[in-house]
Design a protein around this motif. Sequence first.
Motif, PDB file in Angstrom:
ATOM      1  N   THR A 496       0.803  -1.222   0.000  1.00 33.91           N
ATOM      2  CA  THR A 496       0.000   0.000   0.000  1.00 33.91           C
ATOM      3  C   THR A 496       0.837   1.272   0.000  1.00 33.91           C
ATOM      4  N   TYR A 497       2.113   1.208   0.386  1.00 37.95           N
ATOM      5  CA  TYR A 497       2.968   2.392   0.289  1.00 37.95           C
ATOM      6  C   TYR A 497       3.073   2.839  -1.171  1.00 37.95           C
ATOM      7  N   THR A 498       3.553   1.946  -2.014  1.00 37.47           N
ATOM      8  CA  THR A 498       3.766   2.287  -3.423  1.00 37.47           C
ATOM      9  C   THR A 498       2.450   2.464  -4.163  1.00 37.47           C
ATOM     10  N   ILE A 499       1.557   1.506  -4.022  1.00 44.93           N
ATOM     11  CA  ILE A 499       0.312   1.562  -4.791  1.00 44.93           C
ATOM     12  C   ILE A 499      -0.599   2.664  -4.264  1.00 44.93           C
ATOM     13  N   GLY A 500      -0.652   2.838  -2.943  1.00 47.31           N
ATOM     14  CA  GLY A 500      -1.454   3.923  -2.386  1.00 47.31           C
ATOM     15  C   GLY A 500      -0.963   5.285  -2.854  1.00 47.31           C
ATOM     16  N   ALA A 501       0.364   5.473  -2.879  1.00 48.22           N
ATOM     17  CA  ALA A 501       0.914   6.740  -3.371  1.00 48.22           C
ATOM     18  C   ALA A 501       0.562   6.954  -4.835  1.00 48.22           C
ATOM     19  N   MET A 502       0.631   5.900  -5.639  1.00 47.27           N
ATOM     20  CA  MET A 502       0.277   6.024  -7.048  1.00 47.27           C
ATOM     21  C   MET A 502      -1.206   6.379  -7.202  1.00 47.27           C
ATOM     22  N   GLN A 503      -2.055   5.802  -6.350  1.00 50.23           N
ATOM     23  CA  GLN A 503      -3.479   6.136  -6.409  1.00 50.23           C
ATOM     24  C   GLN A 503      -3.717   7.609  -6.053  1.00 50.23           C
ATOM     25  N   LEU A 504      -2.994   8.104  -5.047  1.00 49.64           N
ATOM     26  CA  LEU A 504      -3.145   9.507  -4.670  1.00 49.64           C
ATOM     27  C   LEU A 504      -2.633  10.439  -5.764  1.00 49.64           C
ATOM     28  N   GLN A 505      -1.567  10.035  -6.445  1.00 49.36           N
ATOM     29  CA  GLN A 505      -1.087  10.820  -7.579  1.00 49.36           C
ATOM     30  C   GLN A 505      -2.134  10.843  -8.699  1.00 49.36           C
ATOM     31  N   LYS A 506      -2.710   9.679  -8.959  1.00 47.66           N
ATOM     32  CA  LYS A 506      -3.739   9.603 -10.004  1.00 47.66           C
ATOM     33  C   LYS A 506      -4.946  10.460  -9.637  1.00 47.66           C
ATOM     34  N   LEU A 507      -5.349  10.425  -8.363  1.00 48.00           N
ATOM     35  CA  LEU A 507      -6.482  11.232  -7.923  1.00 48.00           C
ATOM     36  C   LEU A 507      -6.182  12.728  -8.084  1.00 48.00           C
ATOM     37  N   MET A 508      -4.958  13.115  -7.778  1.00 48.54           N
ATOM     38  CA  MET A 508      -4.582  14.516  -7.979  1.00 48.54           C
ATOM     39  C   MET A 508      -4.690  14.887  -9.456  1.00 48.54           C
ATOM     40  N   VAL A 509      -4.228  14.025 -10.340  1.00 46.28           N
ATOM     41  CA  VAL A 509      -4.333  14.285 -11.776  1.00 46.28           C
ATOM     42  C   VAL A 509      -5.799  14.412 -12.187  1.00 46.28           C
ATOM     43  N   ASP A 510      -6.633  13.462 -11.723  1.00 46.22           N
ATOM     44  CA  ASP A 510      -8.062  13.513 -12.057  1.00 46.22           C
ATOM     45  C   ASP A 510      -8.686  14.837 -11.622  1.00 46.22           C
ATOM     46  N   ARG A 511      -8.343  15.250 -10.403  1.00 41.14           N
ATOM     47  CA  ARG A 511      -8.955  16.473  -9.873  1.00 41.14           C
ATOM     48  C   ARG A 511      -8.443  17.717 -10.612  1.00 41.14           C
ATOM     49  N   LYS A 512      -7.170  17.734 -10.940  1.00 41.16           N
ATOM     50  CA  LYS A 512      -6.607  18.851 -11.699  1.00 41.16           C
ATOM     51  C   LYS A 512      -7.255  18.939 -13.078  1.00 41.16           C
ATOM     52  N   ARG A 513      -7.396  17.809 -13.746  1.00 40.25           N
ATOM     53  CA  ARG A 513      -8.006  17.810 -15.079  1.00 40.25           C
ATOM     54  C   ARG A 513      -9.492  18.152 -15.002  1.00 40.25           C
ATOM     55  N   GLN A 514     -10.115  17.804 -13.900  1.00 40.40           N
ATOM     56  CA  GLN A 514     -11.530  18.106 -13.715  1.00 40.40           C
ATOM     57  C   GLN A 514     -11.759  19.597 -13.458  1.00 40.40           C
ATOM     58  N   LEU A 515     -10.889  20.213 -12.645  1.00 42.59           N
ATOM     59  CA  LEU A 515     -11.078  21.604 -12.236  1.00 42.59           C
ATOM     60  C   LEU A 515     -10.302  22.596 -13.094  1.00 42.59           C
ATOM     61  N   GLY A 516      -9.255  22.134 -13.760  1.00 41.77           N
ATOM     62  CA  GLY A 516      -8.443  23.047 -14.555  1.00 41.77           C
ATOM     63  C   GLY A 516      -7.734  24.062 -13.673  1.00 41.77           C
ATOM     64  N   ASP A 517      -7.819  25.340 -14.047  1.00 43.97           N
ATOM     65  CA  ASP A 517      -7.113  26.394 -13.310  1.00 43.97           C
ATOM     66  C   ASP A 517      -7.678  26.624 -11.916  1.00 43.97           C
ATOM     67  N   LYS A 518      -8.840  26.084 -11.620  1.00 44.94           N
ATOM     68  CA  LYS A 518      -9.431  26.234 -10.279  1.00 44.94           C
ATOM     69  C   LYS A 518      -8.822  25.262  -9.279  1.00 44.94           C
ATOM     70  N   PHE A 519      -8.040  24.320  -9.766  1.00 46.28           N
ATOM     71  CA  PHE A 519      -7.421  23.337  -8.859  1.00 46.28           C
ATOM     72  C   PHE A 519      -6.350  24.000  -7.999  1.00 46.28           C
ATOM     73  N   ALA A 520      -6.344  23.668  -6.721  1.00 49.10           N
ATOM     74  CA  ALA A 520      -5.306  24.126  -5.792  1.00 49.10           C
ATOM     75  C   ALA A 520      -4.797  22.928  -5.012  1.00 49.10           C
ATOM     76  N   ILE A 521      -3.490  22.702  -5.057  1.00 46.28           N
ATOM     77  CA  ILE A 521      -2.947  21.500  -4.432  1.00 46.28           C
ATOM     78  C   ILE A 521      -3.186  21.495  -2.920  1.00 46.28           C
ATOM     79  N   GLY A 522      -3.164  22.669  -2.286  1.00 45.08           N
ATOM     80  CA  GLY A 522      -3.430  22.734  -0.864  1.00 45.08           C
ATOM     81  C   GLY A 522      -4.839  22.290  -0.523  1.00 45.08           C
ATOM     82  N   GLU A 523      -5.818  22.654  -1.363  1.00 44.88           N
ATOM     83  CA  GLU A 523      -7.193  22.225  -1.127  1.00 44.88           C
ATOM     84  C   GLU A 523      -7.327  20.715  -1.296  1.00 44.88           C
ATOM     85  N   TYR A 524      -6.612  20.155  -2.255  1.00 44.53           N
ATOM     86  CA  TYR A 524      -6.617  18.699  -2.439  1.00 44.53           C
ATOM     87  C   TYR A 524      -6.086  18.009  -1.193  1.00 44.53           C
ATOM     88  N   HIS A 525      -4.957  18.477  -0.683  1.00 42.82           N
ATOM     89  CA  HIS A 525      -4.381  17.864   0.513  1.00 42.82           C
ATOM     90  C   HIS A 525      -5.283  18.065   1.730  1.00 42.82           C
TER      91      HIS A 525
END
Length: 567
Positions: A496-525
Amino acid sequence: MRKAPIAILAALLAGTAGLTAPAPAIAAEQGAAAPVGPPDGKGSHDALVTLFTTFTEWKTPKAVDGVVDYSPATVDKRRAELRAFQAKLPDFAVARWNRHQQVDYLAVRAQMDLQDFTLNVTKPWARDPGMYVDELQRLAYTDLPVEGPALAAFRARLRTIPAYLAQARINLDSVAADYADLAIHSLSHGDGVGHGMPYRAVEPEGLIGWFEDLHGRAAKAQPALLPEIEAAQAAIGGFRDWLVAARPTMTTPAGVGKPAYDWFLTNVRLMPYDSDQIVTLAERELERHWANYTTERHRNRNLPELQLPTSAAEYEAQLAGTDAKIRQWLRDEKIITIPDYIPATYQEVGFNAPWIVRPEGPMFWEQVQFRDASPDHLHATFPGHRFDGLTGKRVTDPIRKHVSDSGRTEGWGFYLEEAALQLGLFDDRPRTRELIYIFGIFRAARTIGDVKMQRGEMDVDQTMKFWKQWTPYLDDNVARVDAGIYIRRPPGYGMTYTIGAMQLQKLMVDRKRQLGDKFAIGEYHDYLMGTGRLPVSLLRYDLTGYDDEIRNLWAHKPLSALLAQTP
């Protein structure tokens, strides 16, 4: 080494974010069965909360004088009680709930499946003598003298040990070979790794050595306890002798096998990958981190190597500077919100590796931590596990506050390490970037070892050798402890260390692509910290509404159906 073509890896990483399930007519044309949806019964979300609250109170067996009853009659009773909980799950109106409530339902079902798997597959009370060793270990660390109510409780716990270990011999009717070897080692050998023991310049040898240490301290500080301690010592020594004598008959594999492992990944960890795909991903990550480590070493070839500190004062100054640097960076770069209730200093929050002088030199974690505390401080302390734990305690949701999935918790800790590197925290510490890659190497290697141990393709010794071949600084003690953790805990913890981190990276990508310029990494975290430590596939649906990863989870295959198919 790789069993799947690189195209499979690309497909796994790309995902199918945002797609909805095909209509039944299209599915039929494609030769696929119509998708199974959520239950459509009558129960409300409030009723689910009530059921889960009762289940949560039930799931931890009650101890008497610190001892849990694992007798066959008690275990059978708990199996029947669990079946009664599970029988209520199809009666909820999940199909008419919003997606956040649907996430709660899947989380509850997974928690019940975890208990089912423990009661019917892993069965540690029958297969793992180390379970009994672990339950006695911290007792030996007790500070003396003990007074008042604590004395009565401590004495009562000591007095239960002979009968407890006598019953353990009866319960342990199907001990696995690796479990036996790990328990024998823990009884008679010290390793100094991860057991929460007090520091000793010369560490006692295993549980037996720690009870000798307790006896020596009691002789000076509280002699009245000596009879109980000596009776406990005799019982522990007898348990070790019994285990050593019986070891030749303990030949079963410790792993659960591939079908059970894959069932667990789907139904308990709620992973979108099976074990073959996880190995493919981990092999790629192992190669990627090694490539980055190699190029980073070349880039830094003219720089001095990081040196170990020479004193506790030097190390503590490094810790203080690291903590201050990370906190300021988090604020300046708007990486995450630091709530007012988070303690202001690293001493209050805690830290992962105390200063210890070992005759044989630092172990693996200390080799990294002592050179630069920041990689492990990010992962285990700030804003990793301790920060995560403090924010998690503020989650008030009646279901989510009781769920803690290691894909989310260990994935978050590991995600932070490389995220900090990419976000520039180590721009002025080039040699520290090498340490980040060493951590990545070990976690990817551990993923492969986790899967292959559980599937019966590697034993503990083979896994230790594999890890040491790949991982700089790794020593036998850390390798053995980690292999023991991942073969003994519920399956999939090590990956779960490696795969969980990859899932969180993928989720960040999904959210960034979903929100575009409205995405804020601090809000994601901040979302991750505030919503509960659910499996990442559930967080992905909860946050984005993308259902492709959870869609197949509705067609639930009970564990009993899997076990009925197993020879």
